[in-house]
Scaffold this motif. Structure first.
Motif, PDB file in Angstrom:
ATOM      1  N   LEU A   1       0.832  -1.195   0.000  1.00 26.74           N
ATOM      2  CA  LEU A   1       0.000   0.000   0.000  1.00 26.74           C
ATOM      3  C   LEU A   1       0.872   1.252   0.000  1.00 26.74           C
ATOM      4  O   LEU A   1       0.592   2.219  -0.717  1.00 26.74           O
ATOM      5  N   LEU A   2       1.954   1.236   0.769  1.00 27.71           N
ATOM      6  CA  LEU A   2       2.859   2.388   0.805  1.00 27.71           C
ATOM      7  C   LEU A   2       3.527   2.610  -0.546  1.00 27.71           C
ATOM      8  O   LEU A   2       3.679   3.748  -0.994  1.00 27.71           O
ATOM      9  N   VAL A   3       3.913   1.532  -1.205  1.00 28.25           N
ATOM     10  CA  VAL A   3       4.495   1.663  -2.542  1.00 28.25           C
ATOM     11  C   VAL A   3       3.470   2.270  -3.497  1.00 28.25           C
ATOM     12  O   VAL A   3       3.798   3.124  -4.329  1.00 28.25           O
ATOM     13  N   SER A   4       2.210   1.848  -3.368  1.00 28.66           N
ATOM     14  CA  SER A   4       1.172   2.394  -4.259  1.00 28.66           C
ATOM     15  C   SER A   4       0.936   3.874  -3.982  1.00 28.66           C
ATOM     16  O   SER A   4       0.664   4.645  -4.910  1.00 28.66           O
ATOM     17  N   LEU A   5       1.043   4.297  -2.730  1.00 29.98           N
ATOM     18  CA  LEU A   5       0.924   5.724  -2.416  1.00 29.98           C
ATOM     19  C   LEU A   5       2.078   6.504  -3.031  1.00 29.98           C
ATOM     20  O   LEU A   5       1.887   7.601  -3.561  1.00 29.98           O
ATOM     21  N   TYR A   6       3.267   5.936  -2.946  1.00 26.84           N
ATOM     22  CA  TYR A   6       4.429   6.567  -3.571  1.00 26.84           C
ATOM     23  C   TYR A   6       4.228   6.674  -5.080  1.00 26.84           C
ATOM     24  O   TYR A   6       4.468   7.726  -5.687  1.00 26.84           O
ATOM     25  N   ALA A   7       3.765   5.597  -5.705  1.00 30.03           N
ATOM     26  CA  ALA A   7       3.545   5.602  -7.145  1.00 30.03           C
ATOM     27  C   ALA A   7       2.516   6.648  -7.544  1.00 30.03           C
ATOM     28  O   ALA A   7       2.664   7.342  -8.559  1.00 30.03           O
ATOM     29  N   ARG A   8       1.488   6.787  -6.717  1.00 25.13           N
ATOM     30  CA  ARG A   8       0.413   7.726  -7.048  1.00 25.13           C
ATOM     31  C   ARG A   8       0.826   9.182  -6.858  1.00 25.13           C
ATOM     32  O   ARG A   8       0.424  10.060  -7.642  1.00 25.13           O
ATOM     33  N   HIS A   9       1.632   9.465  -5.840  1.00 23.77           N
ATOM     34  CA  HIS A   9       1.879  10.855  -5.460  1.00 23.77           C
ATOM     35  C   HIS A   9       3.218  11.405  -5.916  1.00 23.77           C
ATOM     36  O   HIS A   9       3.388  12.632  -5.966  1.00 23.77           O
ATOM     37  N   ALA A  10       4.190  10.554  -6.226  1.00 20.19           N
ATOM     38  CA  ALA A  10       5.520  11.064  -6.581  1.00 20.19           C
ATOM     39  C   ALA A  10       5.452  11.887  -7.860  1.00 20.19           C
ATOM     40  O   ALA A  10       4.827  11.484  -8.842  1.00 20.19           O
ATOM     41  N   GLY A  11       6.098  13.043  -7.814  1.00 16.56           N
ATOM     42  CA  GLY A  11       6.170  13.894  -8.985  1.00 16.56           C
ATOM     43  C   GLY A  11       7.565  13.901  -9.573  1.00 16.56           C
ATOM     44  O   GLY A  11       8.450  13.165  -9.129  1.00 16.56           O
ATOM     45  N   LYS A  12       7.768  14.742 -10.556  1.00 17.05           N
ATOM     46  CA  LYS A  12       9.061  14.764 -11.250  1.00 17.05           C
ATOM     47  C   LYS A  12      10.148  15.506 -10.473  1.00 17.05           C
ATOM     48  O   LYS A  12      11.313  15.501 -10.874  1.00 17.05           O
ATOM     49  N   GLU A  13       9.770  16.143  -9.381  1.00 13.88           N
ATOM     50  CA  GLU A  13      10.746  16.859  -8.566  1.00 13.88           C
ATOM     51  C   GLU A  13      11.882  15.931  -8.145  1.00 13.88           C
ATOM     52  O   GLU A  13      11.658  14.768  -7.797  1.00 13.88           O
ATOM     53  N   ALA A  14      13.092  16.432  -8.190  1.00 13.55           N
ATOM     54  CA  ALA A  14      14.242  15.639  -7.762  1.00 13.55           C
ATOM     55  C   ALA A  14      14.272  15.541  -6.244  1.00 13.55           C
ATOM     56  O   ALA A  14      13.891  16.489  -5.546  1.00 13.55           O
ATOM     57  N   PRO A  15      14.714  14.413  -5.703  1.00 11.25           N
ATOM     58  CA  PRO A  15      14.813  14.316  -4.249  1.00 11.25           C
ATOM     59  C   PRO A  15      15.890  15.241  -3.712  1.00 11.25           C
ATOM     60  O   PRO A  15      16.928  15.444  -4.339  1.00 11.25           O
ATOM     61  N   SER A  16      15.638  15.812  -2.551  1.00  7.43           N
ATOM     62  CA  SER A  16      16.591  16.697  -1.900  1.00  7.43           C
ATOM     63  C   SER A  16      16.822  16.192  -0.483  1.00  7.43           C
ATOM     64  O   SER A  16      15.876  16.104   0.307  1.00  7.43           O
ATOM     65  N   ILE A  17      18.057  15.857  -0.176  1.00  7.99           N
ATOM     66  CA  ILE A  17      18.351  15.258   1.116  1.00  7.99           C
ATOM     67  C   ILE A  17      18.410  16.307   2.219  1.00  7.99           C
ATOM     68  O   ILE A  17      17.799  16.177   3.278  1.00  7.99           O
ATOM     69  N   HIS A  18      19.165  17.362   1.983  1.00  5.23           N
ATOM     70  CA  HIS A  18      19.468  18.303   3.051  1.00  5.23           C
ATOM     71  C   HIS A  18      18.638  19.581   2.919  1.00  5.23           C
ATOM     72  O   HIS A  18      18.377  20.038   1.802  1.00  5.23           O
ATOM     73  N   PRO A  19      18.244  20.176   4.031  1.00  3.92           N
ATOM     74  CA  PRO A  19      18.489  19.681   5.392  1.00  3.92           C
ATOM     75  C   PRO A  19      17.474  18.602   5.765  1.00  3.92           C
ATOM     76  O   PRO A  19      16.311  18.671   5.361  1.00  3.92           O
ATOM     77  N   LEU A  20      17.920  17.619   6.515  1.00  5.29           N
ATOM     78  CA  LEU A  20      16.992  16.614   7.003  1.00  5.29           C
ATOM     79  C   LEU A  20      16.016  17.259   7.990  1.00  5.29           C
ATOM     80  O   LEU A  20      16.346  18.214   8.682  1.00  5.29           O
ATOM     81  N   ARG A  21      14.797  16.710   8.018  1.00  4.22           N
ATOM     82  CA  ARG A  21      13.730  17.305   8.818  1.00  4.22           C
ATOM     83  C   ARG A  21      13.187  16.302   9.821  1.00  4.22           C
ATOM     84  O   ARG A  21      12.963  15.135   9.485  1.00  4.22           O
ATOM     85  N   ALA A  22      12.968  16.759  11.047  1.00  5.24           N
ATOM     86  CA  ALA A  22      12.340  15.913  12.053  1.00  5.24           C
ATOM     87  C   ALA A  22      10.861  15.720  11.723  1.00  5.24           C
ATOM     88  O   ALA A  22      10.218  16.626  11.168  1.00  5.24           O
ATOM     89  N   PHE A  23      10.318  14.573  12.067  1.00  4.96           N
ATOM     90  CA  PHE A  23       8.911  14.320  11.794  1.00  4.96           C
ATOM     91  C   PHE A  23       8.032  15.370  12.453  1.00  4.96           C
ATOM     92  O   PHE A  23       7.048  15.827  11.862  1.00  4.96           O
ATOM     93  N   LYS A  24       8.377  15.787  13.673  1.00  7.66           N
ATOM     94  CA  LYS A  24       7.557  16.768  14.383  1.00  7.66           C
ATOM     95  C   LYS A  24       7.526  18.120  13.682  1.00  7.66           C
ATOM     96  O   LYS A  24       6.633  18.934  13.949  1.00  7.66           O
TER      97      LYS A  24
END
Length: 203
Positions: free
Chosen positions: A66-89
């Motif tokens: 289900l999580l993979v399907s959410l990723y497939a549905r919502h991921a856009g063409k934007e490149a991933p950006s690592i920094h700065p890392l963000r706390a969940f809160k």
């Protein structure tokens, strides 16, 4: 389990309405000759079709498909950006999930911090990760449970004065590829994957 499959198939139905080339680029996946999307997810080979998601050649009996399907549905063409890392809160809207996130993602690793340090090279390789230096922890690493989503784990070893500590952070634009509640679950199942790797003795 049936509810997971129902939601997964609804996500896949909407996902595959997009042009195949755009879909593969958005997910950072490889499009096979038969139209299957393939990439690595949660440390295992993943294959996505309009009706089915497999991890390691089988349909998982937990919410990872289900999580993979959410990723497939919502991921856009934007490149991933690592920094700065963000706390969940610090992610907008995270308040209702913060207690569960702490319990299911970070605290489950506390009894195993020393073993994780000893096995970190295997864990990093399993999740296509890398080192995460200059964090202030005793050791740390980055893991990629999904191609465009990275998690940073920071560990403090126990000593005479303090118990062990674990912090899990998200790549800066992770919310661009997954809804917030899904991100919390991605982190939980990544931590579970770490523990599974420790149990199996393989990475």
């Amino acid at each position: 389990m049936n509810s997971y499959k129902t939601l997964m198939r609804k996500n896949l139905e909407r996902t595959f309405q997009r042009p195949p080339a755009d879909l593969a680029a958005s997910m950072d996946a490889r499009m096979e000759n038969d139209g299957t999307l393939s990439f690595k997810a949660f440390g295992e080979p993943c294959r996505v079709t309009p009706r089915r998601i497999t991890l390691g050649g089988r349909e998982p009996d937990d919410p990872r498909a289900l999580l993979v399907s959410l990723y497939a549905r919502h991921a856009g063409k934007e490149a991933p950006s690592i920094h700065p890392l963000r706390a969940f809160k610090d992610l907008p809207g995270s308040m209702p999930y913060q207690g569960a996130f702490r319990t299911h993602t970070e605290m489950i690793l506390l009894p195993f911090v020393t073993t994780i340090q000893e096995r970190q090279t295997e864990i990093i390789a399993l999740f296509d990760g890398g080192p995460y230096p200059d964090t202030g922890g005793d050791f740390a690493f980055l893991l990629r449970p999904l191609p465009k989503i990275a998690l940073g784990y920071i560990f403090y070893l126990p000593d005479e004065d303090f118990p062990p500590s674990v912090t899990c952070l998200f790549s800066s634009n992770a919310p661009a590829f997954m809804p917030l509640d899904g991100l919390a679950d991605v982190a939980e199942y990544t931590s579970r994957g770490i523990l599974a790797a420790l149990r199996s003795g393989t990475g």
